[in-house]
Design an enzyme around this catalytic site. Structure first.
Site, short mmCIF file in Angstrom:
data_model
loop_
_atom_site.label_atom_id
_atom_site.label_comp_id
_atom_site.label_asym_id
_atom_site.label_seq_id
_atom_site.Cartn_x
_atom_site.Cartn_y
_atom_site.Cartn_z
CB SER A 14 -0.94 0.02 1.21
OG SER A 14 -0.20 0.04 2.43
NE ARG A 15 2.85 3.11 4.78
CZ ARG A 15 3.37 3.57 5.93
NH1 ARG A 15 3.23 4.83 6.26
NH2 ARG A 15 4.03 2.76 6.72
CG ASP A 61 0.37 -8.91 11.53
OD1 ASP A 61 1.45 -8.95 10.90
OD2 ASP A 61 0.32 -8.72 12.77
CG ASN A 88 7.69 -4.14 -0.39
OD1 ASN A 88 8.78 -3.60 -0.60
ND2 ASN A 88 6.67 -3.49 0.18
CE1 TYR A 157 15.05 -3.37 7.09
CE2 TYR A 157 17.31 -2.74 6.56
CZ TYR A 157 15.98 -2.89 6.18
OH TYR A 157 15.60 -2.58 4.90
CB ALA A 159 20.96 -10.02 11.47
#
Length: 252
Positions: A14-15, A61, A88, A157, A159
């Site tokens: 969505s972004r 989620d 993503n 992040y 790793a």
């Protein structure tokens, strides 16, 4: 690149990079499913921007493992099959080892890996089960230059993205006999809505100096690399990691 009659699921669609990717696939004729976690308004806004008809949004989620199977099932029910999965969705939590308490430290590692690695593994599992039945497909995972250069303020992040790279290359070997091809893009810092809100002027200036282009990547540039890896004719690039960082970090 022509994706007419192809179906594409973009997580975190969505972004930012996900939105640019969804728009690009739709422009090339694909039917697109946009997965998002919570912001219905933003997802509906992105959906309205997609060219063509038949696109849908899916609220799940995917950091919760049971939702990954449900998302693939819902997508296949809506579109008939899944041809392309773009993993993503990701999160980034600051947790400097010399500045945070242990609870913050462990929380950052657990949450980051749950979304950035485990969700990708689970989505790839369920998507590949469907792709095997239909004769093949493509999975493109969004990594980061941080997987190579390190992330001192967000080590989980870096790793998680390094692990994603290794997992992607393992799956490229395993799934090739089923005509399922795996690609990875590793962007540098990208000019998204989130960056505009969170970066201080000093941080932005430092980032601009990292690249000889003196700018950050545009989401559309990352999307272009994603579409290439998902395209017909790119099969022999399976296992490839494409850097999209404006020569800000060069690796051997």
């Amino acid at each position: 690149m022509d994706f007419t009659n192809k179906t594409v699921l973009v997580t975190g669609g969505s972004r930012g990079i996900g939105k640019a990717t969804a728009i690009a696939f739709a422009q090339k004729g694909a039917k697109v499913g946009i997965n998002f976690r919570s912001n219905v308004k933003e997802a509906q806004k992105t959906l309205a921007e997609l060219q063509g008809e038949g696109h849908q949004i899916f609220q799940k989620d995917i950091s919760q493992k049971e939702n990954c199977e449900e998302l693939i099932d819902d997508f296949v029910k809506a579109f008939g099959q899944i041809d392309i999965l773009v993993n993503n969705a990701g999160i980034s939590i600051f947790h400097e080892i010399d500045k945070v308490d242990f609870d913050h430290w462990t929380h950052a590692w657990e949450e980051t890996f749950r979304t950035n690695l485990f969700a990708v593994a689970n989505m790839s599992y369920w998507a590949s089960q469907s792709m095997i039945k239909t004769g093949g497909g493509r999975i493109v995972n969004v990594s980061s230059r941080g997987s190579f250069r390190g992330e001192p303020t967000k080590p989980a992040y870096g790793a998680s993205k390094a692990a994603l790279n290794a997992m992607s290359q393992s799956l490229a070997k395993k799934l090739a006999p089923y005509n399922i091809y795996i690609g990875v893009v590793a962007p540098g810092f990208t000019e998204t809505e989130m960056a505009a809100v969170t970066l201080t002027p000093a941080e932005r200036e430092n980032l601009l100096r990292e690249s000889p282009f003196q700018r950050m990547a545009q989401p559309e540039e990352v999307a272009h690399a994603i579409l290439f890896l998902a395209s017909e004719g790119a099969e022999y690039t399976s296992g490839t990691i494409i850097d999209v960082n404006g020569a800000s970090y060069l690796r051997q």
